[in-house]
Design a protein around this motif. Sequence first.
Motif, mmCIF file in Angstrom:
data_model
loop_
_atom_site.group_PDB
_atom_site.id
_atom_site.type_symbol
_atom_site.label_atom_id
_atom_site.label_comp_id
_atom_site.label_asym_id
_atom_site.label_seq_id
_atom_site.Cartn_x
_atom_site.Cartn_y
_atom_site.Cartn_z
ATOM 1 N N LEU A 289 25.028 -58.039 -36.704
ATOM 2 C CA LEU A 289 23.798 -57.853 -37.467
ATOM 3 C C LEU A 289 22.682 -58.744 -36.948
ATOM 4 O O LEU A 289 21.510 -58.325 -36.881
ATOM 5 N N ASP A 290 23.003 -59.973 -36.558
ATOM 6 C CA ASP A 290 21.998 -60.861 -35.961
ATOM 7 C C ASP A 290 21.441 -60.258 -34.680
ATOM 8 O O ASP A 290 20.227 -60.294 -34.424
ATOM 9 N N ARG A 291 22.324 -59.709 -33.862
ATOM 10 C CA ARG A 291 21.890 -59.117 -32.599
ATOM 11 C C ARG A 291 21.044 -57.864 -32.835
ATOM 12 O O ARG A 291 20.123 -57.571 -32.059
ATOM 13 N N CYS A 292 21.360 -57.124 -33.890
ATOM 14 C CA CYS A 292 20.554 -55.944 -34.215
ATOM 15 C C CYS A 292 19.121 -56.334 -34.556
ATOM 16 O O CYS A 292 18.166 -55.683 -34.121
ATOM 17 N N ASP A 293 18.959 -57.393 -35.353
ATOM 18 C CA ASP A 293 17.612 -57.854 -35.695
ATOM 19 C C ASP A 293 16.854 -58.310 -34.453
ATOM 20 O O ASP A 293 15.660 -58.020 -34.287
ATOM 21 N N ALA A 294 17.529 -59.033 -33.569
ATOM 22 C CA ALA A 294 16.880 -59.500 -32.341
ATOM 23 C C ALA A 294 16.496 -58.318 -31.448
ATOM 24 O O ALA A 294 15.414 -58.311 -30.846
ATOM 25 N N LEU A 295 17.359 -57.335 -31.371
ATOM 26 C CA LEU A 295 17.080 -56.160 -30.548
ATOM 27 C C LEU A 295 15.888 -55.383 -31.099
ATOM 28 O O LEU A 295 15.036 -54.895 -30.343
ATOM 29 N N ALA A 296 15.795 -55.256 -32.417
ATOM 30 C CA ALA A 296 14.681 -54.526 -33.033
ATOM 31 C C ALA A 296 13.358 -55.239 -32.791
ATOM 32 O O ALA A 296 12.316 -54.600 -32.621
ATOM 33 N N ALA A 297 13.395 -56.574 -32.754
ATOM 34 C CA ALA A 297 12.164 -57.341 -32.529
ATOM 35 C C ALA A 297 11.626 -57.161 -31.115
ATOM 36 O O ALA A 297 10.418 -57.269 -30.883
ATOM 37 N N SER A 298 12.514 -56.847 -30.173
ATOM 38 C CA SER A 298 12.104 -56.723 -28.774
ATOM 39 C C SER A 298 12.000 -55.273 -28.301
ATOM 40 O O SER A 298 11.626 -55.026 -27.153
ATOM 41 N N SER A 299 12.335 -54.303 -29.169
ATOM 42 C CA SER A 299 12.302 -52.891 -28.788
ATOM 43 C C SER A 299 11.115 -52.207 -29.453
ATOM 44 O O SER A 299 10.689 -52.587 -30.546
ATOM 45 N N ARG A 300 10.602 -51.175 -28.802
ATOM 46 C CA ARG A 300 9.456 -50.434 -29.329
ATOM 47 C C ARG A 300 9.860 -49.028 -29.735
ATOM 48 O O ARG A 300 10.737 -48.425 -29.131
ATOM 49 N N HIS A 301 9.197 -48.537 -30.761
ATOM 50 C CA HIS A 301 9.470 -47.182 -31.245
ATOM 51 C C HIS A 301 9.133 -46.183 -30.145
ATOM 52 O O HIS A 301 8.086 -46.290 -29.497
ATOM 53 N N TYR A 302 10.032 -45.225 -29.948
ATOM 54 C CA TYR A 302 9.880 -44.295 -28.832
ATOM 55 C C TYR A 302 8.614 -43.452 -28.931
ATOM 56 O O TYR A 302 8.114 -42.963 -27.928
ATOM 57 N N ARG A 303 8.052 -43.278 -30.142
ATOM 58 C CA ARG A 303 6.864 -42.451 -30.288
ATOM 59 C C ARG A 303 5.642 -43.258 -30.718
ATOM 60 O O ARG A 303 4.567 -43.097 -30.141
ATOM 61 N N ALA A 307 6.579 -52.405 -32.298
ATOM 62 C CA ALA A 307 7.904 -53.000 -32.382
ATOM 63 C C ALA A 307 8.689 -52.389 -33.542
ATOM 64 O O ALA A 307 8.167 -52.238 -34.653
ATOM 65 N N ILE A 308 9.944 -52.035 -33.291
ATOM 66 C CA ILE A 308 10.761 -51.384 -34.312
ATOM 67 C C ILE A 308 10.926 -52.288 -35.531
ATOM 68 O O ILE A 308 10.851 -51.833 -36.677
ATOM 69 N N GLY A 309 11.147 -53.590 -35.302
ATOM 70 C CA GLY A 309 11.319 -54.506 -36.422
ATOM 71 C C GLY A 309 10.095 -54.574 -37.312
ATOM 72 O O GLY A 309 10.189 -54.613 -38.544
ATOM 73 N N VAL A 310 8.904 -54.565 -36.697
ATOM 74 C CA VAL A 310 7.662 -54.595 -37.467
ATOM 75 C C VAL A 310 7.490 -53.303 -38.247
ATOM 76 O O VAL A 310 7.135 -53.303 -39.432
ATOM 77 N N ASP A 311 7.749 -52.188 -37.589
ATOM 78 C CA ASP A 311 7.630 -50.891 -38.244
ATOM 79 C C ASP A 311 8.602 -50.787 -39.422
ATOM 80 O O ASP A 311 8.273 -50.252 -40.483
ATOM 81 N N TRP A 312 9.790 -51.319 -39.227
ATOM 82 C CA TRP A 312 10.810 -51.310 -40.281
ATOM 83 C C TRP A 312 10.330 -52.078 -41.508
ATOM 84 O O TRP A 312 10.414 -51.589 -42.640
ATOM 85 N N GLN A 313 9.808 -53.265 -41.316
ATOM 86 C CA GLN A 313 9.364 -54.079 -42.447
ATOM 87 C C GLN A 313 8.198 -53.432 -43.184
ATOM 88 O O GLN A 313 8.104 -53.493 -44.400
ATOM 89 N N ARG A 314 7.310 -52.786 -42.446
ATOM 90 C CA ARG A 314 6.114 -52.222 -43.071
ATOM 91 C C ARG A 314 6.397 -50.916 -43.799
ATOM 92 O O ARG A 314 5.859 -50.661 -44.872
ATOM 93 N N ARG A 315 7.247 -50.069 -43.218
ATOM 94 C CA ARG A 315 7.436 -48.730 -43.771
ATOM 95 C C ARG A 315 8.653 -48.636 -44.692
ATOM 96 O O ARG A 315 8.554 -48.299 -45.857
ATOM 97 N N VAL A 316 9.825 -48.921 -44.160
ATOM 98 C CA VAL A 316 11.052 -48.685 -44.904
ATOM 99 C C VAL A 316 11.307 -49.786 -45.924
ATOM 100 O O VAL A 316 11.860 -49.548 -46.982
ATOM 101 N N GLY A 317 10.900 -51.013 -45.615
ATOM 102 C CA GLY A 317 11.130 -52.105 -46.543
ATOM 103 C C GLY A 317 10.544 -51.839 -47.915
ATOM 104 O O GLY A 317 11.085 -52.273 -48.933
#
Length: 327
Positions: A289-303, A307-317
């Motif tokens: 789970l720690d690695r998933c959070d780190a990966l999301a912070a460094s990965s970008r949404h394909y469309r 950053a996936i982590g930022v998008d996650w906090q803003r939309r789904v959170g």
Amino acid sequence: MTQKRIRRLQPAALGKERTMAIPMPKQQDIRRLDRQGVSRSEIARRLNVDRATVAKYADMDDMTPKPPTDRRRGSKIDPYAALVDGWLEADRMLPRKQRHTAKRVHDRLRAEIEYDGEYTTTPGYVRRWREANRSGSDGYGELVWAPGVAQIDFGVAKARIAGELVDDHCLVVTFPHSNMRYVTSLPGENAECLCRGPVEVFERIGGVPPVIVMDNATGAGRRNARGEVTLTAVFDAFLAHHRIDAMFCNPYSGWEKGAVENAVGFLRRNLMVPPLEAETHTQLGRIMLDRCDALAASSRHYRRGNAIGVDWQRRVGQVLRGRVPVR
């Protein structure tokens, strides 16, 4: 969603017939076996396909069928395209039974402008125009997921637990709207593990998704010949406790859960090579789970490109807020 596959032949000078795609059930078998950690050579042997075909479907990011592309060359009807388009556009204001058929379009072209093209060209043009200009409720499209909807599936990867190399049953939870992916470690794939794994993810994200989508009834219950799913008492109580609605994909409809299938392979390749080590499955789950959070912070949404982590906090959170798991 279905797609008509058309068999076309290459020109004689270029050699043999083009290769057609393999059936959807076999595509799903390739992805299922790859998700379970079976080698690609072994998958090719079991399913009687070549390794290139296995690699193609195992690594495919998007299983959504694509609309057929127009590969035609110029035809005699092209100079009159604007005229025909005008006729077909005017048809929108008329009752359906009073609109141009392909034959009527062809007859008008011959009568009004001395068109000398073959009739076989006209139905193809009319069909392509109507496919391109049909209403938004028709035609091809990709699945659109609401924020907070989660997909769940199991995968298998090698890991060292207390020094011993074992098959680790990884429960993957993905949120396709934001492309957020989580994975945790479990000793098996029974109903108890199916309840325990999501709770570990829910505690990490601080909430519970209102809807989960699953591939089949494995661990959750049993599907009968009519496709109806009867839940186990354990999993039924789990859903009621957390107020979750569960949906099950239709058999041989892998595109309905393509996000989580892709996530299983993606996380295995990016987080579990080389095999992870821990003393217990619980400890290994926290590492994952720690690695998933780190990966999301460094990965970008394909469309969307952010950053996936930022998008996650803003939309789904926002959807999950106030739905914290209760032990």
